[in-house]
Motif scaffolding. Structure first.
Motif, PDB file in Angstrom:
ATOM      1  N   ARG A   1      41.247  38.505 -15.806  1.00 42.65           N
ATOM      2  CA  ARG A   1      40.829  37.387 -16.743  1.00 42.65           C
ATOM      3  C   ARG A   1      40.909  37.702 -18.161  1.00 42.65           C
ATOM      4  O   ARG A   1      42.202  36.149 -19.360  1.00 42.65           O
TER       5      ARG A   1
ATOM      6  N   VAL B   1      42.994  33.486 -21.033  1.00 37.90           N
ATOM      7  CA  VAL B   1      42.474  32.070 -21.831  1.00 37.90           C
ATOM      8  C   VAL B   1      41.101  31.923 -20.614  1.00 37.90           C
ATOM      9  O   VAL B   1      41.570  32.910 -19.962  1.00 37.90           O
ATOM     10  N   ASP B   2      40.706  32.403 -21.512  1.00 39.71           N
ATOM     11  CA  ASP B   2      39.649  31.913 -20.849  1.00 39.71           C
ATOM     12  C   ASP B   2      38.444  30.981 -21.568  1.00 39.71           C
ATOM     13  O   ASP B   2      37.128  30.818 -22.111  1.00 39.71           O
ATOM     14  N   LYS B   3      38.498  29.336 -21.233  1.00 39.33           N
ATOM     15  CA  LYS B   3      37.921  28.168 -21.328  1.00 39.33           C
ATOM     16  C   LYS B   3      36.690  28.319 -21.562  1.00 39.33           C
ATOM     17  O   LYS B   3      35.687  27.754 -22.011  1.00 39.33           O
ATOM     18  N   ALA B   4      35.924  29.471 -19.823  1.00 39.03           N
ATOM     19  CA  ALA B   4      34.623  28.589 -19.765  1.00 39.03           C
ATOM     20  C   ALA B   4      34.126  29.663 -21.193  1.00 39.03           C
ATOM     21  O   ALA B   4      32.839  29.437 -21.943  1.00 39.03           O
TER      22      ALA B   4
ATOM     23  N   GLN C   1      34.181  28.018 -24.511  1.00 41.49           N
ATOM     24  CA  GLN C   1      32.608  26.857 -24.701  1.00 41.49           C
ATOM     25  C   GLN C   1      31.725  27.300 -24.545  1.00 41.49           C
ATOM     26  O   GLN C   1      31.091  26.938 -25.462  1.00 41.49           O
TER      27      GLN C   1
ATOM     28  N   TYR D   1      29.191  26.062 -27.945  1.00 41.62           N
ATOM     29  CA  TYR D   1      28.391  26.378 -27.824  1.00 41.62           C
ATOM     30  C   TYR D   1      27.677  26.689 -28.530  1.00 41.62           C
ATOM     31  O   TYR D   1      26.032  25.969 -28.983  1.00 41.62           O
TER      32      TYR D   1
ATOM     33  N   GLY E   1      23.919  14.401 -24.140  1.00 45.76           N
ATOM     34  CA  GLY E   1      22.603  14.503 -22.908  1.00 45.76           C
ATOM     35  C   GLY E   1      20.993  16.254 -22.222  1.00 45.76           C
ATOM     36  O   GLY E   1      20.580  15.657 -21.836  1.00 45.76           O
ATOM     37  N   ASP E   2      21.825  17.201 -23.671  1.00 45.66           N
ATOM     38  CA  ASP E   2      21.576  18.680 -22.993  1.00 45.66           C
ATOM     39  C   ASP E   2      20.071  18.363 -23.454  1.00 45.66           C
ATOM     40  O   ASP E   2      19.214  19.591 -23.136  1.00 45.66           O
TER      41      ASP E   2
ATOM     42  N   VAL F   1      17.366  16.658 -22.465  1.00 40.76           N
ATOM     43  CA  VAL F   1      16.328  16.308 -21.264  1.00 40.76           C
ATOM     44  C   VAL F   1      17.174  17.452 -20.212  1.00 40.76           C
ATOM     45  O   VAL F   1      16.753  17.209 -19.472  1.00 40.76           O
ATOM     46  N   ASP F   2      17.782  18.146 -20.768  1.00 38.60           N
ATOM     47  CA  ASP F   2      18.168  18.986 -19.514  1.00 38.60           C
ATOM     48  C   ASP F   2      17.545  20.340 -19.720  1.00 38.60           C
ATOM     49  O   ASP F   2      17.058  21.109 -20.479  1.00 38.60           O
TER      50      ASP F   2
ATOM     51  N   ARG G   1      17.397  23.527 -18.428  1.00 36.29           N
ATOM     52  CA  ARG G   1      18.134  24.784 -18.589  1.00 36.29           C
ATOM     53  C   ARG G   1      18.551  24.977 -19.597  1.00 36.29           C
ATOM     54  O   ARG G   1      19.512  26.253 -20.737  1.00 36.29           O
TER      55      ARG G   1
ATOM     56  N   GLY H   1      20.473  13.280 -12.037  1.00 38.08           N
ATOM     57  CA  GLY H   1      22.003  11.828 -11.587  1.00 38.08           C
ATOM     58  C   GLY H   1      23.189  12.547 -12.523  1.00 38.08           C
ATOM     59  O   GLY H   1      22.909  13.652 -12.763  1.00 38.08           O
ATOM     60  N   CYS H   2      24.109  11.983 -12.219  1.00 39.73           N
ATOM     61  CA  CYS H   2      25.382  12.504 -12.996  1.00 39.73           C
ATOM     62  C   CYS H   2      25.733  11.720 -14.135  1.00 39.73           C
ATOM     63  O   CYS H   2      26.532  10.420 -14.157  1.00 39.73           O
ATOM     64  N   GLU H   3      25.260  12.613 -14.763  1.00 34.69           N
ATOM     65  CA  GLU H   3      25.763  12.235 -15.965  1.00 34.69           C
ATOM     66  C   GLU H   3      25.635  13.475 -17.850  1.00 34.69           C
ATOM     67  O   GLU H   3      24.637  14.215 -17.228  1.00 34.69           O
TER      68      GLU H   3
ATOM     69  N   GLU I   1      20.780  14.126  -8.400  1.00 34.52           N
ATOM     70  CA  GLU I   1      20.085  13.729  -7.531  1.00 34.52           C
ATOM     71  C   GLU I   1      20.885  12.240  -6.951  1.00 34.52           C
ATOM     72  O   GLU I   1      21.388  11.204  -7.945  1.00 34.52           O
TER      73      GLU I   1
ATOM     74  N   ARG J   1      29.653  18.430 -19.808  1.00 31.64           N
ATOM     75  CA  ARG J   1      28.393  18.459 -19.225  1.00 31.64           C
ATOM     76  C   ARG J   1      29.090  17.778 -17.697  1.00 31.64           C
ATOM     77  O   ARG J   1      28.770  17.516 -16.433  1.00 31.64           O
TER      78      ARG J   1
ATOM     79  N   GLY K   1      40.865  32.387 -15.757  1.00 33.36           N
ATOM     80  CA  GLY K   1      39.945  31.776 -16.553  1.00 33.36           C
ATOM     81  C   GLY K   1      39.828  30.366 -17.600  1.00 33.36           C
ATOM     82  O   GLY K   1      39.664  29.975 -18.364  1.00 33.36           O
TER      83      GLY K   1
ATOM     84  N   SER L   1      25.075  17.392 -14.899  1.00 34.18           N
ATOM     85  CA  SER L   1      24.732  17.684 -13.903  1.00 34.18           C
ATOM     86  C   SER L   1      26.262  17.420 -13.668  1.00 34.18           C
ATOM     87  O   SER L   1      25.570  18.847 -11.733  1.00 34.18           O
TER      88      SER L   1
ATOM     89  N   PRO M   1      18.091   7.522 -10.669  1.00 38.60           N
ATOM     90  CA  PRO M   1      18.195   8.696 -12.022  1.00 38.60           C
ATOM     91  C   PRO M   1      19.619   8.146 -11.698  1.00 38.60           C
ATOM     92  O   PRO M   1      20.347   7.301 -10.894  1.00 38.60           O
ATOM     93  N   GLY M   2      20.912   8.335 -13.054  1.00 41.01           N
ATOM     94  CA  GLY M   2      22.238   7.888 -12.914  1.00 41.01           C
ATOM     95  C   GLY M   2      22.359   6.433 -12.628  1.00 41.01           C
ATOM     96  O   GLY M   2      23.621   5.778 -12.338  1.00 41.01           O
TER      97      GLY M   2
END
Lengths: 179, 355
Positions: A34, A39-42, A45, A49, A121-122, A124-125, A127, A177-179, B32, B56, B178, B187, B260-261
């Protein structure tokens, strides 16, 4: 189908290149692949953050201190000052929402939380280190009960309808949901 | 309807398994009402590959890999893998982009449309109506002579490229180099255990390959054949299985609000799904069916899949994707651009009787 010398040569070349690729990746993996890839984009990022979260918490630290001391009007004034320097920063909207909620100005508090979530959106997350999920849930419960009740009693009131729409948006974001 | 028709029962089994897996994957960790959503999964996977920068929405969904490889292995096992293609390649690529536009504006593919519907999400009703309208429009086009041309069997092996690409994605998923990005929040950070996603996806891919199951195909055949259509019964099995599991797992919440969504721009939900239905009929299948056909060696479907990945990147990068707040101006313009594309294709690809 018959294979002539042309086919055999290119087939052999294909196997050699494939073998070389596998060897290259195997050697790279055993030698710290690695980092060797450069390159370790994760990781980049994630570091960006974490740095952003730390910066935002430091920047709005004075506002949080004023809020904790109960100096809510001064906290709002400090927020106005920061918003002039950092317009569109979601954390400012979140803190404004928290202060307005504490002052009992429910509709405006909900609107501030909505503005924050539309930007980031963080909040409401569960984690995220910035998570305000518990506060948002409470706001939704209060909003549905109080603002929803007022809207049902005054269906012609446009601003109440808009406030309830905002509550439904928060409710939808909490649902996932997906957002 | 012939109850002794084995194909009918394969279709019903595929539909029931799709509905059940769609709910179970959400129970096991997927977002969801998005246990299976081809468009969301492609957006996530495009992000993981670095095609967009929404932090995200970056995760290489193993379910997608399972669909294609499951279909490929099943097709090969039953000697149905045929490398074919050559029919209107560029329009199919662009169709893939606009399929993603329509799905992103609705917030979900036709599978997720019905998963949302079976979870009590009444905002999906506009999408269902739109999908039916779009399929109807597509059928009118086909009846009027709109035809993208037939694919030809060719022994050149282009049909291996998409299954090969997804095999590479599987290797990348396991090796985690990587340059691959996996979101830690949002999500895309919500996912079922990868082996369940991959395995379930592979079984579903195989079933879908054998049964030719397709959501928009089910709607299309219902409009054409009524109750005689096996795909209708597959779709009903899907709805029954998903509704039952949603009720059993406490995921059924009937209502318009707080879903949701989902957003409340019903007109654009209708138009987004109408665009998806219309395009799907003209190119021979919904986004899920395109993945399965690509796994069978159909290079035309493979180009649609490539277009969907491009579309997945664009809808996130350009702000086309709708959110719970509603549909952006760019999203609305993109849907209308997609309608212009389909209308243009309808005029250009119509076989007219000689004067």
């Amino acid at each position: 189908m018959t294979f002539d010398r042309f086919d055999r040569f290119h087939g052999l070349l294909l196997l050699l290149v494939a073998g070389g690729l596998v060897l290259l990746l195997a050697v790279a993996e055993s030698g710290g692949g690695r980092s060797a890839a450069g390159v370790d984009k994760a990781m980049e990022q994630d570091l960006d953050y974490q740095a952003r979260v730390a910066f935002v918490q430091k920047l709005y630290g004075p506002v949080e201190d004023l809020r904790r001391d109960g100096q809510l009007q001064q906290a709002l004034l400090k927020l106005d000052e920061l918003e002039r320097r950092y317009p569109g920063e979601a954390h400012g909207f979140i803190l404004r929402g928290e202060i307005l909620s504490r002052m009992g100005v429910l509709a405006e508090a909900v609107a501030s939380y909505v503005a924050a979530l539309r930007l980031n959106g963080d909040y409401v997350d569960a984690r995220s280190p910035l998570s305000r999920q518990t506060e948002i849930r409470q706001l939704v419960d209060d909003g549905l009960r109080i603002l929803g009740g007022q809207a049902r009693s005054h269906p012609e009131n446009v601003s109440l309808a808009a406030a309830v729409k905002n509550v439904h948006y928060l409710q939808s974001r909490l649902a996932g949901g997906c957002e | 309807m012939n109850l002794r028709d084995f194909h009918l029962w394969i279709v019903v089994a595929a539909g029931a398994f799709l509905g059940a897996l769609g709910v179970l994957l959400a129970v096991w960790g997927n977002p969801e009402n998005s246990g299976i959503c081809v468009s969301c999964f492609i957006e996530n996977s495009a992000g993981a590959l670095g095609f967009h920068e929404n932090p995200r929405m970056q995760y290489l969904r193993p379910e997608l890999i399972g669909f294609v490889l499951g279909a490929a292995v099943c097709a090969a096992g039953f000697r149905e893998f045929r490398s074919r293609g050559g029919s209107a390649p560029l329009p199919r690529l662009v169709s893939g982009i606009f399929l993603m536009v329509g799905c992103a504006v609705f917030i979900g593919c036709p599978i997720k449309l019905f998963l949302r519907f079976t979870a009590g999400d009444l905002t999906a009703v506009a999408g269902v109506l739109g999908l039916v309208a779009g399929v109807w429009a597509g059928l009118k086009g086909l009846g009027g002579g709109v035809h993208l041309g037939s694919s030809r069997e060719e022994g050149r092996g282009s049909g291996f490229l998409v299954p090969g690409f997804f095999l590479l994605l599987l290797v990348l998923f396991v090796a985690r180099p990587g340059f691959l990005i996996f979101s830690g929040r949002g999500s895309a950070a919500q996912h079922a255990p990868w082996l369940l996603g991959l395995g379930g996806g592979a079984v579903l891919g195989a079933l879908a390959q054998r049964s030719r199951f397709c959501i928009t195909g089910g709607v299309r055949d219902t409009l054409l054949l009524g109750r005689r259509s096996p795909l209708l019964w597959g779709l009903l099995a899907f709805i029954a299985a998903a509704t039952t599991l949603n009720l059993a797992t406490g995921r059924f919440h009937l209502g318009l609000y707080g879903q949701p969504g989902a957003h409340l721009d019903h007109l654009w939900s209708f138009l987004g799904m109408a665009l998806v239905g219309w395009i799907s009929v003209l190119i021979g299948g919904c986004p899920f069916r395109q993945l399965i056909k690509a796994g069978e060696g159909d290079a035309d479907a493979g180009l649609v899949v490539v277009g969907m990945f491009i579309g997945g990147a664009l809808v996130q990068s350009w702000g086309i994707a709708a959110t719970a707040a509603g549909v952006s101006l760019v999203g609305k313009a993109a849907v209308l651009a997609g309608c212009l594309f389909v209308l243009g294709a309808t005029l250009l690809f119509r076989e007219r009787a000689p004067a």
